[in-house]
Enzyme design. Structure first.
Site, PDB file in Angstrom:
ATOM      1  N   CYS A 205     -15.769  25.406  -0.731  1.00  0.00           N
ATOM      2  CA  CYS A 205     -14.746  26.325  -0.223  1.00  0.00           C
ATOM      3  C   CYS A 205     -15.204  26.957   1.092  1.00  0.00           C
ATOM      4  O   CYS A 205     -14.415  27.117   2.014  1.00  0.00           O
ATOM      5  CB  CYS A 205     -14.391  27.383  -1.265  1.00  0.00           C
ATOM      6  SG  CYS A 205     -13.116  26.792  -2.426  1.00  0.00           S
TER       7      CYS A 205
ATOM      8  N   CYS B   7     -35.989  29.102 -22.585  1.00  0.00           N
ATOM      9  CA  CYS B   7     -35.302  29.766 -21.457  1.00  0.00           C
ATOM     10  C   CYS B   7     -34.362  30.860 -21.975  1.00  0.00           C
ATOM     11  O   CYS B   7     -33.571  30.631 -22.888  1.00  0.00           O
ATOM     12  CB  CYS B   7     -34.520  28.730 -20.662  1.00  0.00           C
ATOM     13  SG  CYS B   7     -33.553  29.424 -19.306  1.00  0.00           S
TER      14      CYS B   7
ATOM     15  N   CYS C  81     -11.760  34.019   1.899  1.00  0.00           N
ATOM     16  CA  CYS C  81     -11.325  33.467   0.609  1.00  0.00           C
ATOM     17  C   CYS C  81      -9.878  33.848   0.361  1.00  0.00           C
ATOM     18  O   CYS C  81      -9.091  33.068  -0.176  1.00  0.00           O
ATOM     19  CB  CYS C  81     -12.161  34.015  -0.538  1.00  0.00           C
ATOM     20  SG  CYS C  81     -13.941  33.957  -0.307  1.00  0.00           S
TER      21      CYS C  81
ATOM     22  N   CYS D 192      -6.706  31.695   1.297  1.00  0.00           N
ATOM     23  CA  CYS D 192      -6.257  30.622   0.408  1.00  0.00           C
ATOM     24  C   CYS D 192      -6.075  31.075  -1.034  1.00  0.00           C
ATOM     25  O   CYS D 192      -5.400  30.415  -1.811  1.00  0.00           O
ATOM     26  CB  CYS D 192      -7.243  29.457   0.462  1.00  0.00           C
ATOM     27  SG  CYS D 192      -7.349  28.717   2.103  1.00  0.00           S
TER      28      CYS D 192
ATOM     29  N   ARG E 158     -18.884  24.226  -5.977  1.00  0.00           N
ATOM     30  CA  ARG E 158     -17.489  24.597  -5.705  1.00  0.00           C
ATOM     31  C   ARG E 158     -17.420  25.623  -4.557  1.00  0.00           C
ATOM     32  O   ARG E 158     -16.651  25.482  -3.614  1.00  0.00           O
ATOM     33  CB  ARG E 158     -16.859  25.149  -6.988  1.00  0.00           C
ATOM     34  CG  ARG E 158     -15.529  25.863  -6.878  1.00  0.00           C
ATOM     35  CD  ARG E 158     -14.365  24.923  -6.678  1.00  0.00           C
ATOM     36  NE  ARG E 158     -14.097  24.701  -5.270  1.00  0.00           N
ATOM     37  CZ  ARG E 158     -13.397  23.701  -4.776  1.00  0.00           C
ATOM     38  NH1 ARG E 158     -12.893  22.807  -5.562  1.00  0.00           N
ATOM     39  NH2 ARG E 158     -13.214  23.577  -3.483  1.00  0.00           N
TER      40      ARG E 158
END
Lengths: 269, 201
Positions: free
Chosen positions: A230, A70, A178, A181, A226
């Site tokens: 959010c 890879c 975004c 926060c 993650r």
């Protein structure tokens, strides 16, 4: 295949109980920080990464091949430092890719595994659980490296611009973006400190410490995971796994963090 | 879901102060459109912006006149309590302030939401786990009294924070149907009642 995430969870929760929950604010934060430091010596992600190493070398999929050839951007098989330079523009796919979408490309071309099998799986289930393990393995090999995002290709510049627009895009029933926060210095939600992701320092600590092991639920989370959570807190519709909006945001965060230090896998609350 | 009718469906219009090229912005909107899907109660149309959300989607605030225009428009959305009673039960209000649940794609219904006030505000003497995105509201009633204008302003701020600051980080709890009128009354009691832990040690 064993699931190390579940087995370490109990031990960690026992450790967490040492932190007195009803203490004054700063003491509580200190407690959590001390706990983080204590864990840093023996990162629970090691078990997940070991599983990922096995998966990397194991022949799999319709083509019964391993991922050892890879190319994560530094040549076939090179993983040392590779994730510190992602996302990047890849000529062979003609796309800007983050670690996870690049791994999907390798799984497809080398092993014959349909990317939709990863996209459609639930978090930490099936092919997504395997993806998380692979990610843990790959990012461990960039721990301590510098974040070095190659912003020269025009495709990267465009993704950065798109990512910045996405970062400030207010929408949904709570009008959040975004930036609501992560657009100010020294703020928190409840007890959780929020990095100011507009700044180099904030982005370096926020971007550079993911993917991470989350002590609170005993799970290893990739960056896509993650971001997904959010967006959930932002009350938007759900971002599709590996979609361009998630890549664009990743480019914006990583490029802002450029020059910072990678501490992966991170350990989080 | 009355809000859908007022949604700005101008997918390809640019915010006034947007400095980039029109092509880039059209491309951005197309990217957002193909990157999200409906999951549970979090429908895809949540990605389409209201006009004021669009005006507030930059690193700088819009010009003063634009802010004033938005605030005047948002002010019109505020519904004051029909029965003239502003205060409910502070104990219920406290629960609503503590709860940050609601309106995510993992929530079953869009009708049973918390206010999430503690995510952003210090509020009571005994709750140490509070966020700092908004100002401290500790001793709110004690410090401000309960004159009519203070009470009306506070109701309005909770109902639609954008009426007083166009690009406020605070949600439009009433206007966006996050909270019910009764829940807002309970929160008002929590902020103003002398016996509530907001005002009493």
């Amino acid at each position: 295949m064993v699931n190390p995430q579940k087995s370490i969870r109990l031990a960690l929760l026992a450790g967490l109980a040492v932190v007195p929950l009803a203490q004054a604010g700063d003491e509580l934060l200190d407690g959590i920080n001390a706990y983080r430091e204590a864990l840093a010596d023996g990162n629970p992600s090691e078990l997940v990464a070991a599983e990922g190493e096995e998966l990397w070398k194991m022949p799999r999929g319709p083509k019964n091949a391993s991922l050892e050839q890879c190319d994560l951007g530094l040549g076939p098989g090179v993983i040392k430092g590779a994730s510190a330079q992602l996302p990047r523009f890849f000529k062979d796919t003609g796309k800007v890719q983050d670690l996870e979408t690049r791994l999907m490309t390798c799984m497809e071309t080398l092993q014959g595994i349909d990317p939709q099998a990863v996209v459609k799986a639930g978090w930490l289930k099936g092919e997504k659980e395997k993806m998380a393990a692979l990610v843990a393995y790959v990012v461990t090999a960039s721990n301590g490296h510098k974040i070095r995002i190659d912003m020269r290709p025009p495709e990267m510049k465009k993704m950065y611009e798109m990512g910045k627009l996405a970062f400030y895009y207010r929408t949904g029933p709570m009008d959040f973006s975004c930036a609501t926060c992560h657009g100010d210095q020294g703020k928190r939600i409840r007890m959780q400190e929020l990095p100011d992701l507009r700044t180099q320092a904030g982005a370096a600590s926020g971007w550079g410490s993911w993917p991470a092991y989350r002590v609170s639920n005993g799970q290893f989370w990739t960056m896509q995971h993650r971001l997904n959570d959010c967006f959930r807190q932002q009350r938007t519709a759900e971002p599709i796994y590996g979609s361009d909006a998630t890549i664009a945001l990743s480019v914006y965060l990583a490029a802002t963090a450029n020059g910072g230090k990678v501490v992966t896998p991170g350990i989080k609350r | 879901m009355k809000k859908i009718s007022t949604l700005a469906f101008c997918l390809f219009a640019m915010p006034a102060a947007w400095a980039g090229s029109e092509d880039t912005y059209a491309e951005f909107k197309a990217m957002m459109d193909r990157s999200f899907k409906t999951t549970g109660i979090a429908a895809k149309h949540r990605m389409y912006q209201l006009d004021f959300q669009k005006a507030c989607s930059q690193d700088k605030q819009p010009a003063k006149a634009e802010m004033a225009r938005i605030e005047a428009e948002q002010l019109k959305t505020i519904r004051y309590p029909a029965d003239g009673k502003y205060f409910g039960n502070w104990k219920e209000g406290e629960k609503i302030a503590v709860s940050g649940r609601g309106l995510t794609w993992t929530d079953k219904t869009p009708h049973d939401n918390g206010g999430g006030c503690y995510n952003c505000h210090q509020m009571s003497h005994h709750e140490v786990s509070y966020g700092t995105i908004g100002p401290s509201l500790l001793e709110y009633g004690k410090l401000r009294g309960n004159a009519d204008d203070v009470v009306r302003y506070t109701w309005g701020k909770i109902y639609n924070a954008k009426a007083f600051n166009a690009c406020s980080n605070m949600p439009r709890n009433g206007d966006a149907e996050i909270l019910t009128e009764q829940q807002i009354k309970d929160l008002m009691a929590f902020l103003f009642d002398p016996a509530s832990p907001v005002n009493k040690k």
